[in-house]
Design a protein around this motif. Structure first.
Motif, PDB file in Angstrom:
ATOM      1  N   GLU A   1      20.252 -58.049 -48.266  1.00  0.00           N
ATOM      2  CA  GLU A   1      21.669 -58.021 -48.615  1.00  0.00           C
ATOM      3  C   GLU A   1      22.231 -56.611 -48.459  1.00  0.00           C
ATOM      4  OE1 GLU A   1      22.866 -60.253 -52.137  1.00  0.00           O
ATOM      5  OE2 GLU A   1      20.842 -61.101 -52.228  1.00  0.00           O
ATOM      6  N   LYS A   2      21.404 -55.691 -47.966  1.00  0.00           N
ATOM      7  CA  LYS A   2      21.822 -54.301 -47.801  1.00  0.00           C
ATOM      8  C   LYS A   2      21.996 -53.989 -46.318  1.00  0.00           C
ATOM      9  CE  LYS A   2      19.428 -52.925 -52.016  1.00  0.00           C
ATOM     10  NZ  LYS A   2      18.380 -52.059 -52.620  1.00  0.00           N
ATOM     11  N   VAL A   3      23.206 -53.611 -45.953  1.00  0.00           N
ATOM     12  CA  VAL A   3      23.530 -53.377 -44.550  1.00  0.00           C
ATOM     13  C   VAL A   3      22.599 -52.346 -43.921  1.00  0.00           C
ATOM     14  CG1 VAL A   3      25.303 -52.500 -42.981  1.00  0.00           C
ATOM     15  CG2 VAL A   3      25.938 -54.094 -44.798  1.00  0.00           C
ATOM     16  N   GLY A   4      22.246 -51.311 -44.650  1.00  0.00           N
ATOM     17  CA  GLY A   4      21.386 -50.277 -44.096  1.00  0.00           C
ATOM     18  C   GLY A   4      20.009 -50.768 -43.691  1.00  0.00           C
ATOM     19  N   ARG A   5      19.546 -51.796 -44.349  1.00  0.00           N
ATOM     20  CA  ARG A   5      18.224 -52.327 -44.030  1.00  0.00           C
ATOM     21  C   ARG A   5      18.216 -53.110 -42.706  1.00  0.00           C
ATOM     22  NH1 ARG A   5      15.484 -53.084 -49.068  1.00  0.00           N
ATOM     23  NH2 ARG A   5      15.392 -50.979 -49.991  1.00  0.00           N
ATOM     24  N   ILE A   6      19.370 -53.591 -42.298  1.00  0.00           N
ATOM     25  CA  ILE A   6      19.459 -54.360 -41.054  1.00  0.00           C
ATOM     26  C   ILE A   6      18.955 -53.521 -39.884  1.00  0.00           C
ATOM     27  CG2 ILE A   6      21.033 -55.488 -39.439  1.00  0.00           C
ATOM     28  CD1 ILE A   6      20.817 -57.131 -41.875  1.00  0.00           C
ATOM     29  N   GLU A   7      19.388 -52.271 -39.825  1.00  0.00           N
ATOM     30  CA  GLU A   7      18.959 -51.394 -38.736  1.00  0.00           C
ATOM     31  C   GLU A   7      17.480 -51.030 -38.877  1.00  0.00           C
ATOM     32  OE1 GLU A   7      20.414 -47.434 -36.268  1.00  0.00           O
ATOM     33  OE2 GLU A   7      21.382 -47.939 -38.183  1.00  0.00           O
ATOM     34  N   GLU A   8      17.033 -50.790 -40.088  1.00  0.00           N
ATOM     35  CA  GLU A   8      15.618 -50.474 -40.302  1.00  0.00           C
ATOM     36  C   GLU A   8      14.732 -51.622 -39.822  1.00  0.00           C
ATOM     37  OE1 GLU A   8      12.489 -49.279 -43.890  1.00  0.00           O
ATOM     38  OE2 GLU A   8      14.513 -49.952 -44.365  1.00  0.00           O
ATOM     39  N   ASN A   9      15.091 -52.840 -40.179  1.00  0.00           N
ATOM     40  CA  ASN A   9      14.302 -54.004 -39.757  1.00  0.00           C
ATOM     41  C   ASN A   9      14.255 -54.141 -38.234  1.00  0.00           C
ATOM     42  OD1 ASN A   9      13.926 -54.617 -42.464  1.00  0.00           O
ATOM     43  ND2 ASN A   9      15.552 -56.159 -42.518  1.00  0.00           N
ATOM     44  N   TRP A  10      15.362 -53.809 -37.590  1.00  0.00           N
ATOM     45  CA  TRP A  10      15.475 -53.929 -36.135  1.00  0.00           C
ATOM     46  C   TRP A  10      14.484 -53.019 -35.420  1.00  0.00           C
ATOM     47  CZ3 TRP A  10      17.043 -57.494 -33.103  1.00  0.00           C
ATOM     48  CH2 TRP A  10      17.541 -57.261 -31.815  1.00  0.00           C
ATOM     49  N   LYS A  11      14.094 -51.919 -36.069  1.00  0.00           N
ATOM     50  CA  LYS A  11      13.163 -50.971 -35.461  1.00  0.00           C
ATOM     51  C   LYS A  11      11.762 -51.556 -35.279  1.00  0.00           C
ATOM     52  CE  LYS A  11      15.570 -46.941 -37.387  1.00  0.00           C
ATOM     53  NZ  LYS A  11      15.501 -45.826 -38.370  1.00  0.00           N
ATOM     54  N   ALA A  12      11.467 -52.631 -35.981  1.00  0.00           N
ATOM     55  CA  ALA A  12      10.117 -53.221 -35.906  1.00  0.00           C
ATOM     56  C   ALA A  12       9.769 -53.658 -34.491  1.00  0.00           C
ATOM     57  CB  ALA A  12      10.022 -54.410 -36.861  1.00  0.00           C
ATOM     58  N   LYS A  13      10.774 -54.027 -33.711  1.00  0.00           N
ATOM     59  CA  LYS A  13      10.503 -54.512 -32.354  1.00  0.00           C
ATOM     60  C   LYS A  13       9.937 -53.424 -31.448  1.00  0.00           C
ATOM     61  CE  LYS A  13      15.311 -53.769 -30.910  1.00  0.00           C
ATOM     62  NZ  LYS A  13      15.040 -52.545 -30.170  1.00  0.00           N
ATOM     63  N   ASP A  14      10.115 -52.157 -31.831  1.00  0.00           N
ATOM     64  CA  ASP A  14       9.657 -51.045 -30.993  1.00  0.00           C
ATOM     65  C   ASP A  14       8.304 -50.482 -31.438  1.00  0.00           C
ATOM     66  OD1 ASP A  14      12.047 -51.111 -29.457  1.00  0.00           O
ATOM     67  OD2 ASP A  14      13.080 -49.994 -31.052  1.00  0.00           O
ATOM     68  N   ILE A  15       7.737 -51.040 -32.486  1.00  0.00           N
ATOM     69  CA  ILE A  15       6.461 -50.547 -33.008  1.00  0.00           C
ATOM     70  C   ILE A  15       5.299 -51.317 -32.379  1.00  0.00           C
ATOM     71  CG2 ILE A  15       5.015 -50.251 -35.058  1.00  0.00           C
ATOM     72  CD1 ILE A  15       7.383 -48.404 -35.079  1.00  0.00           C
ATOM     73  N   LYS A  16       4.446 -50.589 -31.672  1.00  0.00           N
ATOM     74  CA  LYS A  16       3.248 -51.189 -31.087  1.00  0.00           C
ATOM     75  C   LYS A  16       2.034 -50.708 -31.880  1.00  0.00           C
ATOM     76  CE  LYS A  16       5.855 -52.963 -27.954  1.00  0.00           C
ATOM     77  NZ  LYS A  16       6.250 -54.383 -28.091  1.00  0.00           N
ATOM     78  N   LEU A  17       1.425 -51.609 -32.593  1.00  0.00           N
ATOM     79  CA  LEU A  17       0.258 -51.261 -33.391  1.00  0.00           C
ATOM     80  C   LEU A  17      -0.999 -51.286 -32.528  1.00  0.00           C
ATOM     81  CD1 LEU A  17       1.101 -53.357 -36.588  1.00  0.00           C
ATOM     82  CD2 LEU A  17       1.412 -50.906 -36.262  1.00  0.00           C
ATOM     83  N   SER A  18      -1.863 -50.322 -32.720  1.00  0.00           N
ATOM     84  CA  SER A  18      -3.109 -50.264 -31.943  1.00  0.00           C
ATOM     85  C   SER A  18      -4.078 -51.336 -32.422  1.00  0.00           C
ATOM     86  CB  SER A  18      -3.760 -48.888 -32.099  1.00  0.00           C
ATOM     87  OG  SER A  18      -4.241 -48.721 -33.424  1.00  0.00           O
ATOM     88  N   GLU A  19      -5.075 -51.601 -31.614  1.00  0.00           N
ATOM     89  CA  GLU A  19      -6.104 -52.573 -32.002  1.00  0.00           C
ATOM     90  C   GLU A  19      -6.779 -52.143 -33.304  1.00  0.00           C
ATOM     91  OE1 GLU A  19     -10.206 -54.551 -30.185  1.00  0.00           O
ATOM     92  OE2 GLU A  19      -8.853 -53.426 -28.885  1.00  0.00           O
ATOM     93  N   LYS A  20      -7.014 -50.842 -33.431  1.00  0.00           N
ATOM     94  CA  LYS A  20      -7.629 -50.313 -34.650  1.00  0.00           C
ATOM     95  C   LYS A  20      -6.736 -50.559 -35.865  1.00  0.00           C
ATOM     96  CE  LYS A  20      -9.270 -46.029 -36.817  1.00  0.00           C
ATOM     97  NZ  LYS A  20      -9.388 -44.560 -36.683  1.00  0.00           N
ATOM     98  N   GLU A  21      -5.435 -50.330 -35.707  1.00  0.00           N
ATOM     99  CA  GLU A  21      -4.508 -50.532 -36.820  1.00  0.00           C
ATOM    100  C   GLU A  21      -4.428 -52.009 -37.205  1.00  0.00           C
ATOM    101  OE1 GLU A  21      -1.425 -46.789 -36.102  1.00  0.00           O
ATOM    102  OE2 GLU A  21      -1.175 -48.652 -34.947  1.00  0.00           O
TER     103      GLU A  21
END
Length: 293
Positions: free
Chosen positions: A252-272
């Motif tokens: 319900e917080k507008v600022g979090r909308i942009e933060e959540n959108w950043k998840a698409k650019d995160i590539k986790l390593s096999e180790k992670e």
């Protein structure tokens, strides 16, 4: 088992974005307007709602103006709704979906799910739960044939529920939307869905409302977040995306909308991914469908 029609699954694969705006518990028109406005600005094109959320009519009122503001057409966005447990059964399902169409002010809904394998006012162990969810799915198939909905699926279905459905249905369910996060990985169910060609969609990627802090404070999640110079919430969302699950972050917080959108650019390593997979916790934070026969 007869060969199932894949048109629902193909529609979802072609049209549904991997990140949607979750609207659970959001019934304020001003909040929905602000969050979806910001979401459209950032590039979100997917809204997840449900009859039981009681916000379909609000969405129907605000979407025309927001689409116009962002130079979008109805076909540019993907809308999911869900049949309430109280609307399961012959006749009730169709009537409820037609009301959803009216409330959302749309000629079609992209995806409609059966929200829960059980039916309201029936005990979890009542044999008629299976009867009513079967009747509901048949009506969804008919509504899809008529073009009122473009694809169909289920939510909170366990393997036992899916096995029964797959033995009876003619259109393969496109999606199974279930709770999934590193403290409740739901791996066996996700793998079963993958084997059957059913897309696995995660809700409560940060845990249910009363459980969020447990995930955000997890030492492994925090360590990986620091390594990526981001927040634990983004890592939790990225964990689902990195496995091919679509996600429905709700805020319900507008600022979090942009933060959540950043998840698409995160590539986790096999180790992670292995580190997250090694977290020795099993904490389901939402309702439990395993008790429904």
């Amino acid at each position: 088992m007869p060969k199932l029609d894949l048109k629902a699954a193909e529609y979802v694969a072609d049209r549904m974005p991997m990140i949607g705006v979750g609207t659970y518990q959001v019934q304020s028109q001003s909040v929905l307007t602000d969050t979806i406005d910001e979401a459209f600005r950032l590039g979100y094109r997917f809204i997840d709602t449900a009859q039981i959320y009681r916000n379909e009519a609000i969405l129907g009122r605000i979407l025309p103006d927001l689409l116009e503001k962002h130079s979008l057409k109805r076909e540019d966005i993907f809308i999911t709704s869900k049949v309430s447990p109280i609307n399961q059964g012959k006749g009730k399902t169709s009537k409820s979906v037609l009301k959803s169409l009216t409330d959302l002010q749309t000629p079609y809904i992209d995806l409609v799910l059966i929200h829960w394998p059980g039916t309201s006012r029936l005990k979890s162990n009542h044999k008629d739960n299976a009867k009513f969810r079967a009747e509901t799915y048949v009506e969804l198939e008919t509504l899809m044939d008529e073009g009122k909905i473009r694809s169909i699926g289920v939510s909170n279905y366990e393997i036992k529920h899916l096995e029964t459905l797959l033995a009876e249905c003619r259109i393969l369910p496109a999606i199974n939307q279930c709770e999934c996060h590193p403290h409740f990985r739901n791996s066996e169910l996700a793998e079963y869905c993958k084997e059957k060609g059913i897309h696995f969609q995660a809700y409560s990627s940060l845990g249910g409302p009363s459980y969020v802090e447990n995930l955000l404070k997890d030492k492994i999640i925090k360590k990986i977040a620091n390594a990526h110079s981001t927040s634990p919430a983004v890592i939790l969302l990225a964990w689902g995306l990195n496995q091919g699950y679509s996600i429905l972050p709700r805020t319900e917080k507008v600022g979090r909308i942009e933060e959540n959108w950043k998840a698409k650019d995160i590539k986790l390593s096999e180790k992670e991914m292995k580190e997250i997979g090694s977290i020795d916790k099993l904490s389901k934070s939402c309702w439990d469908p395993t008790v429904v026969v």
